[in-house]
Design an enzyme around this catalytic site. Structure first.
Site, PDB file in Angstrom:
ATOM      1  N   HIS A 273      -7.671  25.354  24.555  1.00 32.42           N
ATOM      2  CA  HIS A 273      -7.901  24.456  25.696  1.00 32.42           C
ATOM      3  C   HIS A 273      -6.704  24.530  26.620  1.00 32.42           C
ATOM      4  O   HIS A 273      -5.563  24.615  26.152  1.00 32.42           O
ATOM      5  CB  HIS A 273      -8.092  23.009  25.206  1.00 32.42           C
ATOM      6  CG  HIS A 273      -8.808  22.166  26.202  1.00 32.42           C
ATOM      7  ND1 HIS A 273      -8.182  21.643  27.291  1.00 32.42           N
ATOM      8  CD2 HIS A 273     -10.112  21.809  26.282  1.00 32.42           C
ATOM      9  CE1 HIS A 273      -9.076  20.971  28.009  1.00 32.42           C
ATOM     10  NE2 HIS A 273     -10.242  21.059  27.425  1.00 32.42           N
ATOM     11  N   ASP A 327     -16.100  21.592  21.811  1.00 36.17           N
ATOM     12  CA  ASP A 327     -17.328  22.342  21.559  1.00 36.17           C
ATOM     13  C   ASP A 327     -17.456  22.826  20.119  1.00 36.17           C
ATOM     14  O   ASP A 327     -18.506  23.334  19.734  1.00 36.17           O
ATOM     15  CB  ASP A 327     -17.401  23.561  22.489  1.00 36.17           C
ATOM     16  CG  ASP A 327     -17.754  23.167  23.913  1.00 36.17           C
ATOM     17  OD1 ASP A 327     -18.467  22.159  24.074  1.00 36.17           O
ATOM     18  OD2 ASP A 327     -17.297  23.840  24.852  1.00 36.17           O
TER      19      ASP A 327
HETATM   20  N1  ACO Z   1      -9.386  32.481  20.627  1.00 37.63           N
HETATM   21  C1  ACO Z   1      -8.356  33.343  20.533  1.00 37.63           C
HETATM   22  N2  ACO Z   1      -7.326  33.352  21.401  1.00 37.63           N
HETATM   23  C2  ACO Z   1      -7.349  32.460  22.378  1.00 37.63           C
HETATM   24  C3  ACO Z   1      -8.385  31.522  22.542  1.00 37.63           C
HETATM   25  C4  ACO Z   1      -9.434  31.562  21.610  1.00 37.63           C
HETATM   26  N3  ACO Z   1     -10.462  30.722  21.693  1.00 37.63           N
HETATM   27  N4  ACO Z   1      -8.145  30.762  23.610  1.00 37.63           N
HETATM   28  C5  ACO Z   1      -6.989  31.192  24.130  1.00 37.63           C
HETATM   29  N5  ACO Z   1      -6.505  32.220  23.393  1.00 37.63           N
HETATM   30  C6  ACO Z   1      -5.282  32.972  23.630  1.00 37.63           C
HETATM   31  C7  ACO Z   1      -5.519  34.041  24.690  1.00 37.63           C
HETATM   32  O1  ACO Z   1      -5.945  35.245  24.135  1.00 37.63           O
HETATM   33  C8  ACO Z   1      -4.154  34.135  25.321  1.00 37.63           C
HETATM   34  O2  ACO Z   1      -3.329  34.851  24.470  1.00 37.63           O
HETATM   35  P1  ACO Z   1      -2.180  35.845  25.064  1.00 37.63           P
HETATM   36  O3  ACO Z   1      -1.257  34.949  25.842  1.00 37.63           O
HETATM   37  O4  ACO Z   1      -1.566  36.417  23.835  1.00 37.63           O
HETATM   38  O5  ACO Z   1      -2.905  36.833  25.902  1.00 37.63           O
HETATM   39  C9  ACO Z   1      -3.649  32.694  25.311  1.00 37.63           C
HETATM   40  O6  ACO Z   1      -4.316  32.082  24.193  1.00 37.63           O
HETATM   41  C10 ACO Z   1      -3.985  31.927  26.575  1.00 37.63           C
HETATM   42  O7  ACO Z   1      -5.386  32.054  26.791  1.00 37.63           O
HETATM   43  P2  ACO Z   1      -6.082  31.817  28.190  1.00 37.63           P
HETATM   44  O8  ACO Z   1      -7.476  32.315  28.118  1.00 37.63           O
HETATM   45  O9  ACO Z   1      -5.197  32.369  29.280  1.00 37.63           O
HETATM   46  O10 ACO Z   1      -6.050  30.240  28.256  1.00 37.63           O
HETATM   47  P3  ACO Z   1      -6.763  29.364  29.337  1.00 37.63           P
HETATM   48  O11 ACO Z   1      -6.049  28.087  29.365  1.00 37.63           O
HETATM   49  O12 ACO Z   1      -6.932  30.127  30.586  1.00 37.63           O
HETATM   50  O13 ACO Z   1      -8.241  29.186  28.719  1.00 37.63           O
HETATM   51  C11 ACO Z   1     -10.053  28.433  27.481  1.00 37.63           C
HETATM   52  C12 ACO Z   1      -8.698  28.059  28.090  1.00 37.63           C
HETATM   53  C13 ACO Z   1     -10.964  29.042  28.562  1.00 37.63           C
HETATM   54  C14 ACO Z   1     -10.750  27.176  26.958  1.00 37.63           C
HETATM   55  C15 ACO Z   1      -9.828  29.448  26.337  1.00 37.63           C
HETATM   56  O14 ACO Z   1      -9.089  28.837  25.317  1.00 37.63           O
HETATM   57  C16 ACO Z   1     -11.131  30.011  25.794  1.00 37.63           C
HETATM   58  O15 ACO Z   1     -11.685  30.958  26.374  1.00 37.63           O
HETATM   59  N6  ACO Z   1     -11.656  29.425  24.663  1.00 37.63           N
HETATM   60  C17 ACO Z   1     -12.904  29.888  24.103  1.00 37.63           C
HETATM   61  C18 ACO Z   1     -14.089  29.330  24.886  1.00 37.63           C
HETATM   62  C19 ACO Z   1     -14.259  27.839  24.676  1.00 37.63           C
HETATM   63  O16 ACO Z   1     -14.248  27.344  23.559  1.00 37.63           O
HETATM   64  N7  ACO Z   1     -14.456  27.123  25.785  1.00 37.63           N
HETATM   65  C20 ACO Z   1     -14.685  25.678  25.770  1.00 37.63           C
HETATM   66  C21 ACO Z   1     -13.483  24.937  26.254  1.00 37.63           C
HETATM   67  S1  ACO Z   1     -13.722  23.196  26.199  1.00 37.63           S
HETATM   68  C22 ACO Z   1     -14.675  22.918  27.517  1.00 37.63           C
HETATM   69  O17 ACO Z   1     -14.644  23.567  28.527  1.00 37.63           O
HETATM   70  C23 ACO Z   1     -15.663  21.849  27.424  1.00 37.63           C
END
Ligand code: ACO
Length: 396
Positions: A273, A327
């Site tokens: 998140h 979620d």
């Molecule tokens: N699984 C594995 N690695 C992850 C995850 C994940 N679910 N989420 C973030 N990371 C890692 C990324 O790979 C990245 O790693 P790096 O720096 O080594 O490249 C780092 O954490 C930052 O990730 P970002 O995607 O840049 O984080 P951001 O804040 O932009 O994204 C998000 C947040 C979209 C929720 C992300 O965590 C994600 O895609 N999660 C999976 C989808 C999900 O569950 N979405 C629901 C969110 S809650 C909601 O919207 C109601």
């Protein structure tokens, strides 16, 4: 372009650094919701969400979010009655929904149906408190009816009418499943709606505020937010979580699944998140609601897979501050309630409409149209090329 390079770009005129995804950039001031992502605390209008989930109802929480204070008994009764009176939808909306393809995603059906309300209530008097109240009531009342109606229509049935003797959440489950729900199931569902009702300036709420800032009607505001919520990185993740848990199959496979996903740089759905560095407080409560459901209505083996995955992820993702989000456990509760998987995100919308409308009101109170800038990365000025002189390479 890699994120690192993007992050170093600055706007030529203002010198402001580009922050991809507006990470950490304040885009508005708001008194609706606060998140402490380090401590895992979430409050609506100052009240911890855990207290609201334990003591409030969804309609009471929606009232709090939208008008800023908990309602008195009379105010709540009046609001509940108004919502109950507006649950039915026009036969024209129903007939329009019958023309939607049955194979279409229910979020697309909801977005179109919500937008269509602007045709029926076309007076746009956004400075009239009565117009605002009526729009709030209509949207909160009709969105569940639309979600349930599309479910029956796509099965070739006629939607069933709301039942006035059933409260908000029980009535939705009744319209969806055609059975009066168990009172515990209805209460757990209502608590799920409370937990999803608001979450500050997330993607769909930002979308709602941007649309609101143009002074368009509230139906367009909600329709644009529904479209944004649908994506798998936002509300759509709750569907993907169950698919992922089924793929994993058993808790013993969780470690291997995680290792493979991390090697292939695949995200684990329902984890991570932008705001939280600890487990999402809503996931903590949803997990206990899932356990309550299973204790009463029977266990779900996917819960064991989810627990296995969460435990395995602690050592692999915990150090990066990546933990279950809202979620991760919600789909398990909805599945036990008999809600089809592709309705999980529409159910999220039924709840989040309260937050969107609170932000709509707040935006109108101190409006300035959103118009951020960009860093242009295209070609410099060029001379016009007549069509007979263009080659495929230049078009590419
Ligand atoms: N699984 C594995 N690695 C992850 C995850 C994940 N679910 N989420 C973030 N990371 C890692 C990324 O790979 C990245 O790693 P790096 O720096 O080594 O490249 C780092 O954490 C930052 O990730 P970002 O995607 O840049 O984080 P951001 O804040 O932009 O994204 C998000 C947040 C979209 C929720 C992300 O965590 C994600 O895609 N999660 C999976 C989808 C999900 O569950 N979405 C629901 C969110 S809650 C909601 O919207 C109601």
């Amino acid at each position: 372009m890699a994120q690192q390079q993007l992050a170093e770009l600055r706007h030529a005129r203002t010198g402001i650094e580009l922050r991809p995804g507006l990470d950490g950039v304040p885009a508005t001031q708001s008194a609706i919701c606060d998140i402490d992502g380090e401590q895992g605390l979430l409050t609506y209008r100052g009240y911890p969400v855990s207290e609201l989930a334990a003591n409030s109802s969804f309609l009471e929480t929606a009232y709090l979010l939208i008008w800023g204070e908990l309602p008195t008994r009379d105010q709540l009764t009046a609001f509940e009655q108004e919502v109950q009176m507006h649950r039915r939808m026009s036969f024209r909306v129903r007939d329009m929904m019958k023309c939607f393809p049955a194979t279409g995603h229910p979020m697309d059906a909801l977005q179109s149906s919500a937008a269509s309300l602007g045709l029926f209530y076309s007076r746009r008097a956004i400075d009239d408190p009565q117009y605002i109240y009526d729009a709030v009531v209509r949207l909160i009342a009709k969105i569940p009816t639309m979600v349930a109606a599309f479910q029956l229509i796509r099965k070739g049935q006629d939607p069933i009418q709301p039942r006035d003797d059933l409260a908000y959440s029980a009535n939705f489950l009744y319209m969806l499943t055609e059975r009066e729900p168990d009172p515990l199931a209805a209460r757990i569902f209502d608590r799920c709606l409370i937990l999803h009702a608001e979450h500050s300036l997330n993607a769909s709420t930002f979308s709602a505020r941007v649309t609101a800032s143009t002074l368009t009607d509230p139906y367009a505001v909600v329709a644009s937010a529904v479209g944004t919520l649908a994506g798998p990185l936002h509300g759509g993740a709750n569907e993907d979580v169950l698919t992922m848990l089924e793929q994993i199959g058993s808790s013993e496979n969780a470690e291997a699944y995680l290792d493979e996903a991390m090697t292939e740089k695949r995200k684990i759905m329902g984890f991570g998140h932008r705001e939280y560095r600890v487990k999402d407080p809503r996931a903590v409560i949803l997990q206990s609601l899932a356990e309550e459901m299973f204790a009463r209505f029977g266990h779900d083996h996917l819960y064991d897979v989810a627990r296995g995955l969460e435990l395995a992820a602690e050592s692999r993702l915990g150090a990066k501050g990546i933990f279950p989000n809202v979620d991760f456990y919600s789909g398990l509760v909805y599945r036990k309630l008999g809600i089809p998987r592709d309705l999980f995100t529409p159910v999220f919308a039924i709840s989040r409409v309260a937050g969107w409308l609170a932000h709509w009101r707040e935006q109108l109170g101190a409006n300035r149209i959103f118009r951020p800038s960009q860093i242009y990365s295209g070609s410099g000025p060029r001379a016009w090329t007549p069509i007979h002189e263009r080659s495929p390479a230049s078009a590419a």
